[in-house]
Scaffold this motif. Structure first.
Motif, PDB file in Angstrom:
ATOM      1  N   TYR A   1      66.928  19.910   9.870  1.00 28.92           N
ATOM      2  CA  TYR A   1      67.742  20.398   8.759  1.00 28.92           C
ATOM      3  C   TYR A   1      66.858  20.626   7.528  1.00 28.92           C
ATOM      4  CZ  TYR A   1      70.974  20.786   4.932  1.00 28.92           C
ATOM      5  OH  TYR A   1      71.620  21.233   3.808  1.00 28.92           O
ATOM      6  N   ALA A   2      65.907  19.739   7.292  1.00 25.54           N
ATOM      7  CA  ALA A   2      65.003  19.881   6.145  1.00 25.54           C
ATOM      8  C   ALA A   2      64.269  21.213   6.203  1.00 25.54           C
ATOM      9  CB  ALA A   2      64.004  18.723   6.107  1.00 25.54           C
ATOM     10  N   LYS A   3      63.795  21.578   7.376  1.00 24.41           N
ATOM     11  CA  LYS A   3      63.078  22.846   7.536  1.00 24.41           C
ATOM     12  C   LYS A   3      63.998  24.033   7.249  1.00 24.41           C
ATOM     13  CE  LYS A   3      59.204  22.724   9.153  1.00 24.41           C
ATOM     14  NZ  LYS A   3      57.911  22.737   8.497  1.00 24.41           N
ATOM     15  N   VAL A   4      65.230  23.972   7.750  1.00 29.24           N
ATOM     16  CA  VAL A   4      66.198  25.058   7.509  1.00 29.24           C
ATOM     17  C   VAL A   4      66.567  25.103   6.027  1.00 29.24           C
ATOM     18  CG1 VAL A   4      68.578  25.802   7.967  1.00 29.24           C
ATOM     19  CG2 VAL A   4      67.109  25.070   9.857  1.00 29.24           C
ATOM     20  N   PHE A   5      66.787  23.940   5.435  1.00 28.78           N
ATOM     21  CA  PHE A   5      67.144  23.848   4.017  1.00 28.78           C
ATOM     22  C   PHE A   5      66.077  24.514   3.156  1.00 28.78           C
ATOM     23  CE2 PHE A   5      67.162  21.270   0.032  1.00 28.78           C
ATOM     24  CZ  PHE A   5      68.430  21.606  -0.421  1.00 28.78           C
ATOM     25  N   ILE A   6      64.823  24.220   3.427  1.00 28.33           N
ATOM     26  CA  ILE A   6      63.710  24.772   2.653  1.00 28.33           C
ATOM     27  C   ILE A   6      63.568  26.275   2.883  1.00 28.33           C
ATOM     28  CG2 ILE A   6      61.170  24.744   2.429  1.00 28.33           C
ATOM     29  CD1 ILE A   6      62.515  22.330   1.096  1.00 28.33           C
TER      30      ILE A   6
ATOM     31  N   ASN B   1      65.229  11.769   2.891  1.00 26.38           N
ATOM     32  CA  ASN B   1      65.341  12.621   1.721  1.00 26.38           C
ATOM     33  C   ASN B   1      64.570  13.922   1.929  1.00 26.38           C
ATOM     34  OD1 ASN B   1      66.849  10.773   0.019  1.00 26.38           O
ATOM     35  ND2 ASN B   1      65.002   9.548   0.015  1.00 26.38           N
ATOM     36  N   ILE B   2      65.084  14.979   1.335  1.00 33.55           N
ATOM     37  CA  ILE B   2      64.441  16.294   1.367  1.00 33.55           C
ATOM     38  C   ILE B   2      64.269  16.712  -0.082  1.00 33.55           C
ATOM     39  CG2 ILE B   2      64.629  18.694   2.108  1.00 33.55           C
ATOM     40  CD1 ILE B   2      66.874  17.626   4.078  1.00 33.55           C
ATOM     41  N   ARG B   3      63.038  16.807  -0.507  1.00 33.05           N
ATOM     42  CA  ARG B   3      62.796  17.200  -1.889  1.00 33.05           C
ATOM     43  C   ARG B   3      61.972  18.480  -1.898  1.00 33.05           C
ATOM     44  NH1 ARG B   3      62.225  12.769  -6.534  1.00 33.05           N
ATOM     45  NH2 ARG B   3      63.784  13.759  -7.805  1.00 33.05           N
ATOM     46  N   PRO B   4      62.560  19.575  -2.370  1.00 28.92           N
ATOM     47  CA  PRO B   4      61.860  20.863  -2.360  1.00 28.92           C
ATOM     48  C   PRO B   4      60.736  20.916  -3.378  1.00 28.92           C
ATOM     49  CG  PRO B   4      63.989  21.079  -3.410  1.00 28.92           C
ATOM     50  CD  PRO B   4      63.911  19.681  -2.897  1.00 28.92           C
TER      51      PRO B   4
END
Length: 162
Positions: free
Chosen positions: A67-72, A152-155
């Motif tokens: 999901y982090a990869k898709v989110f970014i 956590n996903i921090r761009p």
């Protein structure tokens, strides 16, 4: 110190506010919107935490590594319009460790604007195998975790100079 126009990357430091029009300063400048907080300067790239942005409200997310990869790569591309020499990324393992070394400077900048600096575990861009990836804890500990775990996903905004 304020850096304008043609960017001298040797003068950009962790903990600086990165303003619209690529102005950098340790001080909060009136009438300028924060683009990011500089976390890392490496080779010819400046990296900044987009969760500090006043130009585009981007919140820290939480989710699986996939999901982090898709989110970014998709969600944030619609929210924040990158210039030609910018992109939104996740740090790799080595950059994450370097960030940990700069943590105090970055935390001071976040405190000045009343926001929290990184807490807990954050996904890096590094996959170990089909089902595992690397996360860095805000305490500087690197851990291999199942990609299905929620972290956590921090761009991060990356600006390539040159």
């Amino acid at each position: 110190m304020e850096i304008k126009a043609k960017i001298d990357i040797t003068k950009v430091k962790s903990g600086m506010f990165w303003y619209e029009n690529d102005v950098f300063s340790f001080e909060r400048l009136p009438n300028k919107k924060i683009k990011a907080i500089v976390e890392l300067v490496e080779d010819d790239v400046i990296y900044g935490d987009l969760t500090a942005s006043e130009i585009c409200q981007i919140e820290e997310g939480k989710g699986s590594w996939n999901y982090a990869k898709v989110f970014i790569t998709t969600v944030l591309r619609f929210q924040y319009k990158c210039k030609d020499n910018e992109r939104i990324v996740l740090y790799d393992q080595n950059q994450s460790l370097q960030l940990f070394l700069n943590y105090e400077d970055v935390a001071k900048a976040f405190n000045k604007i009343g926001k929290k600096s990184r807490q807990g575990a954050y996904w890096t861009s590094d996959a170990i195998e089909a089902k595992k990836a690397i996360a860095l804890w805000s305490e500087g500990i690197i851990e291999t975790m199942p990609k299905s775990n929620w972290c956590n996903i921090r761009p991060v905004l990356a600006l390539k100079i040159k």
